[in-house]
Design a protein around this motif. Sequence first.
Motif, mmCIF file in Angstrom:
data_model
loop_
_atom_site.group_PDB
_atom_site.id
_atom_site.type_symbol
_atom_site.label_atom_id
_atom_site.label_comp_id
_atom_site.label_asym_id
_atom_site.label_seq_id
_atom_site.Cartn_x
_atom_site.Cartn_y
_atom_site.Cartn_z
ATOM 1 N N UNK A 74 0.847 -1.191 0.000
ATOM 2 C CA UNK A 74 0.000 0.000 0.000
ATOM 3 C C UNK A 74 0.880 1.238 0.000
ATOM 4 N N UNK A 75 0.336 2.330 -0.485
ATOM 5 C CA UNK A 75 1.022 3.609 -0.347
ATOM 6 C C UNK A 75 0.870 4.082 1.097
ATOM 7 N N UNK A 76 1.894 4.766 1.599
ATOM 8 C CA UNK A 76 1.890 5.184 3.001
ATOM 9 C C UNK A 76 2.414 6.606 3.150
ATOM 10 N N UNK A 77 1.807 7.322 4.091
ATOM 11 C CA UNK A 77 2.289 8.635 4.504
ATOM 12 C C UNK A 77 2.264 8.643 6.023
ATOM 13 N N UNK A 78 3.446 8.679 6.625
ATOM 14 C CA UNK A 78 3.553 8.523 8.075
ATOM 15 C C UNK A 78 4.316 9.700 8.667
#
Length: 293
Positions: A74-78
């Motif tokens: 999955x694409x992630x932004x953390x």
Amino acid sequence: MGGSNTMNQAVWIRTGAALAGAALLVGGLTACGADGGTGKDKQADGGHGGADHAQKPTEAVKASYKKTVAAKFAKASVSTVEADGAAREETGVKGWYPYSMDTTSAGKRSIMIGDTVYSPVEKDKNGGKPWMKLELGTPDKPGVRLNDNPVEYLAMLLDQENLKHVGAEQTDGADAQHYQGTFTLDELLQSDSKSRLLEDKQRQALYDALKKAKVKTYAFDLWIDKAGFPVRVDSVLTDEKGPAKTTAKFSDFGKAAPVEAPPADQVSDFGDVQKETDRKLKEAQATLDGLGH
């Protein structure tokens, strides 16, 4: 040997910029959380929207876990704010079983597959190869860490009867069901104790990572969208240093490009670089010793 130490320091300096992403990764993988238990997203993102009905929290997490595991990537932004106020952000793609990531943080890209970290380096300082790899574990002793990926968050919430359903909401424009709970280390070490969805080694790795992180409490706000995926997790991990807050947003489950290692002929091994440096130092020392006689 004094010269060896000096040269080794030089090697670290030359490659330090490239491996900074790996250092940030290793140092920060145990930090998670953000604004857990607050439910602020309901107001910030427009209030109730959500699905028509919600499952029992434990069943919703179980169903989401199964679906997310199958998606693989999955694409992630953390984004994370540590207890001391230090902040970091990473964006890119994350995968699981085995754990993997291809993300950028502070302008530096890192690829990680299992315990192997790949960092870009300057070709002219790395034998013409644009990547260097660093091993964070061995086959006999794999690395232990929390990874801020959606499957890991869901795994910690499996069989947690104290997880509550907050309601139907929207997060970043997506209809979702909001779940919330705060758990002690002892409670987290009972996750998946009934469902047994994780493999034994996966479950043990999760428990070991939680203990290594010295978790006192872990608070979660979880949003599961209509498709059954965990699109957002706000969490607060409290350890002996205080609370670390993380906001993790995920998208494109099963659609994101798989994480792949750079071509082998473009990668040097940091361990091999050190060995070669030591060999050259010994040769230089022998030469110096010969000149002294």
